[in-house]
Design an enzyme around this catalytic site. Structure first.
Site, mmCIF file in Angstrom:
data_model
loop_
_atom_site.group_PDB
_atom_site.id
_atom_site.type_symbol
_atom_site.label_atom_id
_atom_site.label_comp_id
_atom_site.label_asym_id
_atom_site.label_seq_id
_atom_site.Cartn_x
_atom_site.Cartn_y
_atom_site.Cartn_z
ATOM 1 N N HIS A 187 1.512 -1.132 -0.075
ATOM 2 C CA HIS A 187 -0.031 -0.146 0.439
ATOM 3 C C HIS A 187 0.674 1.154 -0.225
ATOM 4 O O HIS A 187 0.838 2.334 -0.273
ATOM 5 C CB HIS A 187 -0.749 0.801 0.892
ATOM 6 C CG HIS A 187 -2.342 -1.134 1.048
ATOM 7 N ND1 HIS A 187 -3.624 -0.469 0.872
ATOM 8 C CD2 HIS A 187 -1.849 -2.716 1.070
ATOM 9 C CE1 HIS A 187 -4.078 -1.821 1.095
ATOM 10 N NE2 HIS A 187 -3.081 -2.960 1.152
ATOM 11 N N TRP B 211 -1.663 -7.129 -6.215
ATOM 12 C CA TRP B 211 -2.023 -6.153 -7.635
ATOM 13 C C TRP B 211 -0.988 -5.554 -8.216
ATOM 14 O O TRP B 211 -0.765 -5.296 -8.930
ATOM 15 C CB TRP B 211 -2.469 -5.339 -7.040
ATOM 16 C CG TRP B 211 -3.411 -4.276 -7.769
ATOM 17 C CD1 TRP B 211 -3.214 -2.936 -7.982
ATOM 18 C CD2 TRP B 211 -3.935 -5.280 -9.630
ATOM 19 N NE1 TRP B 211 -3.885 -2.443 -9.131
ATOM 20 C CE2 TRP B 211 -3.737 -3.567 -9.891
ATOM 21 C CE3 TRP B 211 -3.780 -6.095 -9.955
ATOM 22 C CZ2 TRP B 211 -4.219 -3.592 -11.200
ATOM 23 C CZ3 TRP B 211 -4.301 -6.337 -11.411
ATOM 24 C CH2 TRP B 211 -4.866 -4.826 -12.089
ATOM 25 N N ASN B 212 0.607 -5.513 -7.019
ATOM 26 C CA ASN B 212 1.613 -4.304 -6.994
ATOM 27 C C ASN B 212 2.058 -4.611 -8.243
ATOM 28 O O ASN B 212 2.064 -4.556 -9.278
ATOM 29 C CB ASN B 212 2.694 -3.509 -5.462
ATOM 30 C CG ASN B 212 1.271 -2.197 -5.101
ATOM 31 O OD1 ASN B 212 1.376 -1.832 -5.929
ATOM 32 N ND2 ASN B 212 1.362 -3.422 -4.097
ATOM 33 N N HIS C 291 2.830 -14.142 -6.574
ATOM 34 C CA HIS C 291 1.620 -14.851 -5.910
ATOM 35 C C HIS C 291 0.627 -13.679 -6.358
ATOM 36 O O HIS C 291 -0.856 -14.035 -5.863
ATOM 37 C CB HIS C 291 1.837 -14.515 -4.142
ATOM 38 C CG HIS C 291 1.737 -13.081 -4.131
ATOM 39 N ND1 HIS C 291 2.547 -11.759 -4.710
ATOM 40 C CD2 HIS C 291 1.510 -12.329 -2.978
ATOM 41 C CE1 HIS C 291 2.621 -10.883 -4.559
ATOM 42 N NE2 HIS C 291 2.153 -10.809 -3.233
ATOM 43 N N ASP D 288 -5.818 5.764 1.963
ATOM 44 C CA ASP D 288 -6.370 4.375 1.783
ATOM 45 C C ASP D 288 -7.876 3.714 2.079
ATOM 46 O O ASP D 288 -8.365 4.115 2.746
ATOM 47 C CB ASP D 288 -5.237 3.935 2.226
ATOM 48 C CG ASP D 288 -4.772 2.311 2.176
ATOM 49 O OD1 ASP D 288 -5.543 1.504 1.777
ATOM 50 O OD2 ASP D 288 -3.547 1.804 1.850
ATOM 51 N N ASP E 149 -6.928 -10.487 -2.307
ATOM 52 C CA ASP E 149 -7.364 -10.098 -4.333
ATOM 53 C C ASP E 149 -6.444 -10.930 -4.888
ATOM 54 O O ASP E 149 -7.195 -11.574 -6.433
ATOM 55 C CB ASP E 149 -6.904 -8.627 -4.800
ATOM 56 C CG ASP E 149 -5.599 -8.316 -4.131
ATOM 57 O OD1 ASP E 149 -5.167 -8.307 -3.521
ATOM 58 O OD2 ASP E 149 -5.121 -7.424 -5.070
ATOM 59 N N GLN E 150 -6.036 -11.713 -4.684
ATOM 60 C CA GLN E 150 -4.729 -12.448 -5.278
ATOM 61 C C GLN E 150 -5.277 -13.916 -5.897
ATOM 62 O O GLN E 150 -5.105 -13.933 -7.960
ATOM 63 C CB GLN E 150 -3.409 -13.225 -4.400
ATOM 64 C CG GLN E 150 -3.084 -12.070 -4.153
ATOM 65 C CD GLN E 150 -1.985 -12.569 -3.251
ATOM 66 O OE1 GLN E 150 -1.697 -13.657 -2.584
ATOM 67 N NE2 GLN E 150 -1.916 -11.243 -2.687
ATOM 68 N N GLU F 98 3.064 -4.274 -12.094
ATOM 69 C CA GLU F 98 4.338 -3.878 -12.186
ATOM 70 C C GLU F 98 4.586 -5.279 -13.740
ATOM 71 O O GLU F 98 5.018 -4.993 -14.283
ATOM 72 C CB GLU F 98 5.194 -4.233 -10.846
ATOM 73 C CG GLU F 98 4.893 -2.831 -10.381
ATOM 74 C CD GLU F 98 5.747 -3.325 -9.018
ATOM 75 O OE1 GLU F 98 6.166 -4.647 -8.673
ATOM 76 O OE2 GLU F 98 5.641 -2.812 -7.787
ATOM 77 N N THR G 267 -5.689 0.300 -4.322
ATOM 78 C CA THR G 267 -4.303 -0.813 -3.917
ATOM 79 C C THR G 267 -5.002 -1.965 -4.592
ATOM 80 O O THR G 267 -3.627 -2.249 -4.925
ATOM 81 C CB THR G 267 -3.670 -0.422 -2.979
ATOM 82 O OG1 THR G 267 -4.199 -1.159 -1.980
ATOM 83 C CG2 THR G 267 -3.534 0.785 -2.505
HETATM 84 C C1 UDX Z 1 -0.562 -6.537 -0.583
HETATM 85 C C2 UDX Z 1 -1.768 -7.564 -0.828
HETATM 86 O O1 UDX Z 1 -0.811 -9.261 -0.268
HETATM 87 C C3 UDX Z 1 -1.911 -7.842 -2.225
HETATM 88 O O2 UDX Z 1 -2.270 -8.610 -2.983
HETATM 89 C C4 UDX Z 1 -2.059 -6.865 -2.669
HETATM 90 O O3 UDX Z 1 -3.106 -6.329 -3.837
HETATM 91 C C5 UDX Z 1 -1.992 -5.212 -2.501
HETATM 92 O O4 UDX Z 1 -1.209 -5.218 -0.615
HETATM 93 P P1 UDX Z 1 1.926 -7.703 -1.012
HETATM 94 O O5 UDX Z 1 1.588 -9.240 -0.895
HETATM 95 O O6 UDX Z 1 3.024 -7.565 -0.701
HETATM 96 O O7 UDX Z 1 0.798 -6.650 -1.049
HETATM 97 O O8 UDX Z 1 2.205 -7.539 -3.048
HETATM 98 P P2 UDX Z 1 1.764 -7.270 -3.984
HETATM 99 O O9 UDX Z 1 1.124 -6.156 -3.803
HETATM 100 O O10 UDX Z 1 2.781 -7.935 -5.191
HETATM 101 O O11 UDX Z 1 3.333 -5.892 -3.225
HETATM 102 C C6 UDX Z 1 4.796 -6.225 -3.251
HETATM 103 C C7 UDX Z 1 5.676 -5.045 -3.172
HETATM 104 O O12 UDX Z 1 6.344 -4.802 -3.074
HETATM 105 C C8 UDX Z 1 5.794 -4.360 -4.716
HETATM 106 O O13 UDX Z 1 5.478 -3.352 -5.174
HETATM 107 C C9 UDX Z 1 6.801 -5.064 -5.362
HETATM 108 O O14 UDX Z 1 7.685 -4.122 -6.572
HETATM 109 C C10 UDX Z 1 7.878 -5.217 -3.448
HETATM 110 N N1 UDX Z 1 8.735 -5.931 -3.527
HETATM 111 C C11 UDX Z 1 8.468 -7.316 -3.252
HETATM 112 C C12 UDX Z 1 10.009 -5.285 -3.645
HETATM 113 O O15 UDX Z 1 10.349 -4.251 -4.168
HETATM 114 N N2 UDX Z 1 10.786 -6.011 -3.220
HETATM 115 C C13 UDX Z 1 10.938 -7.446 -3.439
HETATM 116 O O16 UDX Z 1 11.857 -8.181 -3.100
HETATM 117 C C14 UDX Z 1 9.694 -7.912 -3.271
#
Ligand code: UDX
Length: 461
Positions: A20, A357-358, A354, A115, A378-379, A362, A137
């Site tokens: 987030h 969403w980010n 996994h 948020d 949401d995955q 990306e 997000t």
């Molecule tokens: C959470 C939820 O799990 C996700 O489903 C929701 O949509 C947003 O919040 P997360 O599980 O951490 O996030 O996954 P993701 O949304 O992919 O965000 C991870 C972020 O960390 C991405 O921006 C990614 O670029 C960053 N990241 C991940 C790094 O910078 N380095 C890493 O080694 C791994």
């Protein structure tokens, strides 16, 4: 543009987890380039724990009343459910304290961008006469699913594993594709609550901002636009330098809760051939079972290409003993990487993800095809969209016991990276990259929405 008191001022309030913070900080940075001044409020009791690189964006930690506020993958359910109430009480108090302070009175804000899972921030904001912009997000599609379930239009039977009442544009969803807080709402009551509470007061927000782009979610965006307050798609919030090499001066800001091993990763990727590395990451929260980690490790060892695997510190003990030595040269494991740099690297041509969403956005925006292995929240829905709607990935299948085997990991990665059948997926991924870039460049859908948002803010309430 000149900065200073004359410029409009936005407060930005993310929920303090990586998935987030990242999009909201990158969006703040984009707003700053349109002349806004930003104060980025981070609920955190220990500001020194934040790895801050936010350029001229002002970071303002506000207390969340705890010393252990960074949620990790360990014992996630308990910590989150217990923590949600405390978070609301403490952060509400801190936010009010800040808005009553001399510091704020000397430099009041024109808007609060908050948020969507901190929906009560709008009530506080309006009490102090500040207009609210709700920032989502997660994709518009997923948000619409929550909305329809909350309205009773879509009916979910957890025990019978069935779903009814889906509108035509969602008719492809099966029970397993629903967000986990809808399909198994009782497992995480604290989280389930905040996702449904997103709609408790959202009609009082002046803007709904979505980290997505119109072309990606056209049908659902048009559909909700008729029923919701002003909706603006403003994503992807990825810095332009990754989307367009000509914009190399556009700095990437980060507020990382973990320290990336940048040099190790990039030097290693530089030593590999183009399109020869599968990148593997399950984001900042998901925690896999030990048996599952072992199967993934075995599968990665078998693939025809190289791999870079993010294994967070809390997950390291689940790796087979001696694994790093066994795969030395072919595979690299690090605790955290600069993911955008990795996905943009020419050596990387597959992402086992996994489907956070980010990560999804990306990968789509950088044209990297995915092997989808959703875990929760949401995955599952994102995974369905990636594979069956956007054509940008393959789904990894679990066996009868729920385990994804080494052979399955190997097959899916090879399908994307090596086999002829991955060609259409690779082409689709390249097309999304192009469309994401076009959405953000001058006159593109997201660019126009950001301009509209900035000019709306400039009009007095
Ligand atoms: C959470 C939820 O799990 C996700 O489903 C929701 O949509 C947003 O919040 P997360 O599980 O951490 O996030 O996954 P993701 O949304 O992919 O965000 C991870 C972020 O960390 C991405 O921006 C990614 O670029 C960053 N990241 C991940 C790094 O910078 N380095 C890493 O080694 C791994």
């Amino acid at each position: 543009m000149m900065e200073g008191r004359g410029n409009r001022h936005a407060l930005v309030l993310p929920y303090p987890i990586q998935g987030h913070i990242n999009p909201m900080l990158q969006f703040s940075k984009r707003l700053e380039s349109h002349g806004l001044r930003i104060t980025f409020l981070v609920p955190n009791s220990d500001p020194s724990s934040l790895g801050i690189d936010a350029g001229s964006i002002k970071i303002k930690p506000i207390s969340d009343g705890s010393d252990t506020d960074v949620v990790t993958g360990d014992d996630l359910g308990t910590s989150i459910n217990a923590g949600m109430r405390r978070f609301e009480i403490k952060v509400r108090e801190s936010l009010r304290g800040f808005l009553e302070s001399d510091e704020y009175h000397d430099d009041p804000a024109d808007v609060m961008i908050y948020d969507s899972i901190i929906s009560w921030a709008l009530d506080v904001s309006l009490e102090f006469g500040i207009r609210g912009a709700m920032f989502f997000t997660q994709p518009c599609f997923v948000t619409a699913v929550y909305y329809l379930v909350g309205q009773g239009v879509v009916r979910v039977d957890e025990k019978g594993r069935s779903v009814e009442g889906l509108p035509p544009l969602m008719s492809m969803l099966e029970f397993r594709d629903l967000p986990s807080f809808v399909a198994q709402g009782e497992a995480y009551p604290g989280l389930t609550r905040i996702f449904f509470e997103q709609f408790s007061n959202f009609r009082e927000a002046k803007w709904l901002l979505f980290n997505t782009f119109f072309e990606l979610e056209e049908e659902v965006v048009n559909w909700v636009a008729n029923q919701w307050p002003l909706i603006l798609t403003i994503g992807p919030t990825i810095p332009s330098l990754y989307l367009d090499k000509r914009l190399a001066n556009d700095k990437d800001y980060s507020l990382s809760l973990a320290k990336p091993e940048t040099e190790t990763c990039i030097n290693w990727l530089d030593s590999k051939d183009p399109d020869s590395v599968a990148y593997v990451s399950f984001g900042s929260l998901a925690s896999l079972g030990e048996d599952q980690m072992v199967e993934i490790a075995r599968g990665l060892k078998r693939i025809k290409k190289n791999f870079l695997w993010i294994v967070r510190e809390s997950e390291e003990k689940k790796l087979p003993q001696g694994f790093a030595d066994e795969v030395s040269g072919k595979g690299l494991m690090v605790r955290w990487c600069p993911q955008l740099q990795v996905l943009a690297h020419q050596a990387v041509s597959c992402f086992l993800t996994h489907c956070g969403w980010n990560s999804t956005l990306e990968a789509l925006s950088l044209g990297v095809p995915m092997v989808v292995m959703p875990q929760w929240t949401d995955q599952p829905t994102n995974a369905k969209l990636i594979v069956d709607v956007w054509g940008a990935g393959v789904r990894i299948k679990a066996d009868g016991t729920g385990m994804v085997t080494a052979e399955e990991v190997e097959m899916c990665i090879n399908d994307i990276m090596v086999e002829e059948k991955g060609k259409a997926i690779r082409e689709k991924s390249s097309r999304w990259k192009e469309l994401a870039r076009m959405a953000l460049e001058g006159g593109g859908s997201s660019d126009l929405n950001i301009q509209k948002f900035v000019s709306d803010i400039s009009l007095r309430a």
